[in-house]
Design an enzyme around this catalytic site. Structure first.
Site, short mmCIF file in Angstrom:
data_model
loop_
_atom_site.label_atom_id
_atom_site.label_comp_id
_atom_site.label_asym_id
_atom_site.label_seq_id
_atom_site.Cartn_x
_atom_site.Cartn_y
_atom_site.Cartn_z
N SER A 271 66.99 55.71 18.24
CA SER A 271 67.20 56.12 19.63
C SER A 271 65.94 55.88 20.46
O SER A 271 65.49 54.74 20.56
CB SER A 271 67.67 57.58 19.66
OG SER A 271 68.24 57.91 20.90
N ASP B 279 79.07 55.53 18.74
CA ASP B 279 77.86 56.18 19.27
C ASP B 279 78.21 56.81 20.62
O ASP B 279 78.52 56.11 21.57
CB ASP B 279 76.73 55.15 19.42
CG ASP B 279 75.39 55.78 19.74
OD1 ASP B 279 75.36 56.81 20.45
OD2 ASP B 279 74.38 55.24 19.29
N HIS C 262 75.89 58.70 16.80
CA HIS C 262 74.53 58.36 17.20
C HIS C 262 73.50 58.74 16.13
O HIS C 262 72.46 58.10 16.02
CB HIS C 262 74.19 59.07 18.52
CG HIS C 262 72.85 58.74 19.07
ND1 HIS C 262 72.56 57.51 19.61
CD2 HIS C 262 71.71 59.47 19.16
CE1 HIS C 262 71.29 57.49 20.01
NE2 HIS C 262 70.76 58.67 19.75
#
Length: 173
Positions: free
Chosen positions: A33, A121, A159
């Protein structure tokens, strides 16, 4: 205060520490991320300023740059319709010196690059991972060094859970 350059400096210090203790072991940068921008920043800085390539970069749930991430992150969807969103949110990141330009960084990297993204995600849309892959693929002389792996929605990795996939170690090798 946390800053983009501070994060990058921290990763390079950690790299130096690990390199001094690892012998001939490979060292790779693995970012998840927000960390994907930090990983590409550090890999680029290492390459450009020291002439050293990290052994590989793995980007899990990446984005192209922080501005594009902010404009596409699912949580901002309802706010994007309001006047001032771009100025208040996106421009404020730039004013704070936060760019995390992975799209620019991958254009100059030469180390193996692996991009991982789950189709489900819910934070950063997979289209950003695909776009980053396409940017890298165009720029890399050796196209075989750039790989993109997507994980189907049915796995439910979202995610945060790509690292829980039992097949991941074999994919990363």
């Amino acid at each position: 205060h946390p800053s983009e350059s501070g994060f990058t400096t921290d990763v390079l210090a950690l790299y130096d520490w690990a390199k001094a203790r690892s012998g001939n072991s490979s060292i790779l940068f693995w970012g998840h991320s927000l960390g994907t921008g930090i990983a590409t920043n550090a890999a680029r800085k290492l390459q450009e300023e020291r002439g050293v390539q990290v052994d590989a970069v793995v980007l899990e749930s990446p984005y192209t740059n922080i501005r594009e991430a902010g404009a596409n992150i699912h949580i901002t969807k309802i706010y994007r319709q309001f006047p001032g969103f771009e100025y208040l949110i996106l421009d404020s990141l730039a004013r704070a010196g936060m760019f995390f330009r992975s799209d620019e960084n991958v254009k100059v990297l030469g180390c193996p690059l692996l991009i991982l993204h789950a189709e489900d995600d819910g934070v950063l849309p997979p289209k950003l991972g695909r776009k980053l892959y396409e940017t890298a693929r165009k720029a890399y002389k050796d196209k075989s060094k750039v790989k993109f792996i997507t994980f189907p929605e049915k796995l439910g990795l979202g995610h945060d859970y790509i690292s829980f996939n039992p097949e991941l170690p074999a994919l990363v090798k």
